[in-house]
Design a protein around this motif. Sequence first.
Motif, PDB file in Angstrom:
ATOM      1  N   ALA A 184       0.807  -1.222   0.000  1.00 22.74           N
ATOM      2  CA  ALA A 184       0.000   0.000   0.000  1.00 22.74           C
ATOM      3  C   ALA A 184       0.841   1.273   0.000  1.00 22.74           C
ATOM      4  O   ALA A 184       0.344   2.340  -0.366  1.00 22.74           O
ATOM      5  CB  ALA A 184      -0.917   0.004   1.222  1.00 22.74           C
ATOM      6  N   ASP A 185       2.095   1.168   0.383  1.00 20.77           N
ATOM      7  CA  ASP A 185       2.952   2.330   0.642  1.00 20.77           C
ATOM      8  C   ASP A 185       3.563   2.882  -0.646  1.00 20.77           C
ATOM      9  O   ASP A 185       4.705   2.592  -0.975  1.00 20.77           O
ATOM     10  CB  ASP A 185       4.041   1.904   1.637  1.00 20.77           C
ATOM     11  CG  ASP A 185       4.945   3.034   2.044  1.00 20.77           C
ATOM     12  OD1 ASP A 185       4.577   4.202   1.859  1.00 20.77           O
ATOM     13  OD2 ASP A 185       6.032   2.740   2.566  1.00 20.77           O
ATOM     14  N   ALA A 186       2.814   3.717  -1.339  1.00 20.33           N
ATOM     15  CA  ALA A 186       3.252   4.244  -2.630  1.00 20.33           C
ATOM     16  C   ALA A 186       4.485   5.141  -2.525  1.00 20.33           C
ATOM     17  O   ALA A 186       5.322   5.148  -3.422  1.00 20.33           O
ATOM     18  CB  ALA A 186       2.116   5.014  -3.295  1.00 20.33           C
ATOM     19  N   ASP A 187       4.614   5.890  -1.439  1.00 18.21           N
ATOM     20  CA  ASP A 187       5.756   6.797  -1.319  1.00 18.21           C
ATOM     21  C   ASP A 187       6.939   6.180  -0.565  1.00 18.21           C
ATOM     22  O   ASP A 187       7.952   6.833  -0.334  1.00 18.21           O
ATOM     23  CB  ASP A 187       5.358   8.137  -0.699  1.00 18.21           C
ATOM     24  CG  ASP A 187       4.874   8.024   0.735  1.00 18.21           C
ATOM     25  OD1 ASP A 187       4.928   6.918   1.328  1.00 18.21           O
ATOM     26  OD2 ASP A 187       4.419   9.056   1.277  1.00 18.21           O
ATOM     27  N   ILE A 231       1.283   3.890   6.010  1.00 27.43           N
ATOM     28  CA  ILE A 231       0.171   4.076   5.073  1.00 27.43           C
ATOM     29  C   ILE A 231      -0.510   5.404   5.388  1.00 27.43           C
ATOM     30  O   ILE A 231      -1.020   5.603   6.491  1.00 27.43           O
ATOM     31  CB  ILE A 231      -0.845   2.927   5.186  1.00 27.43           C
ATOM     32  CG1 ILE A 231      -0.177   1.587   4.886  1.00 27.43           C
ATOM     33  CG2 ILE A 231      -2.023   3.163   4.249  1.00 27.43           C
ATOM     34  CD1 ILE A 231      -1.062   0.382   5.144  1.00 27.43           C
ATOM     35  N   GLU A 284      -4.326   8.770   1.831  1.00 29.83           N
ATOM     36  CA  GLU A 284      -4.455   8.572   0.386  1.00 29.83           C
ATOM     37  C   GLU A 284      -4.121   7.130  -0.001  1.00 29.83           C
ATOM     38  O   GLU A 284      -4.811   6.519  -0.818  1.00 29.83           O
ATOM     39  CB  GLU A 284      -3.555   9.560  -0.364  1.00 29.83           C
ATOM     40  CG  GLU A 284      -3.972  10.998  -0.224  1.00 29.83           C
ATOM     41  CD  GLU A 284      -3.581  11.636   1.112  1.00 29.83           C
ATOM     42  OE1 GLU A 284      -2.732  11.066   1.856  1.00 29.83           O
ATOM     43  OE2 GLU A 284      -4.137  12.701   1.433  1.00 29.83           O
ATOM     44  N   GLU A 285      -3.058   6.596   0.591  1.00 27.97           N
ATOM     45  CA  GLU A 285      -2.668   5.211   0.303  1.00 27.97           C
ATOM     46  C   GLU A 285      -3.705   4.236   0.846  1.00 27.97           C
ATOM     47  O   GLU A 285      -4.011   3.227   0.199  1.00 27.97           O
ATOM     48  CB  GLU A 285      -1.291   4.929   0.907  1.00 27.97           C
ATOM     49  CG  GLU A 285      -0.186   5.710   0.225  1.00 27.97           C
ATOM     50  CD  GLU A 285       1.112   5.747   1.003  1.00 27.97           C
ATOM     51  OE1 GLU A 285       2.152   6.006   0.385  1.00 27.97           O
ATOM     52  OE2 GLU A 285       1.092   5.530   2.244  1.00 27.97           O
TER      53      GLU A 285
END
Length: 74
Positions: A50-53, A58, A61-62
Amino acid sequence: MADTERYRATFELVDTDGDGHISIDELKNLMAALGTEVSSTRAVEVVVAADADRDGKISLEEFAALMERTAHLA
């Protein structure tokens, strides 16, 4: 992009320390409260997915994006 407001209340319940992120421990606590124990390894896998950045947590937004993805699997 997922609608963050739709998931804000749930996110805030899980974010027990109020820092604006869901940690691995907060995720494990949520799953335990729901009656499902998860291993630390599995919790890390979910956060990584889930951790896009890639900050190890989390964000709202994620979380919203994760909920949108998993809603389509149900």
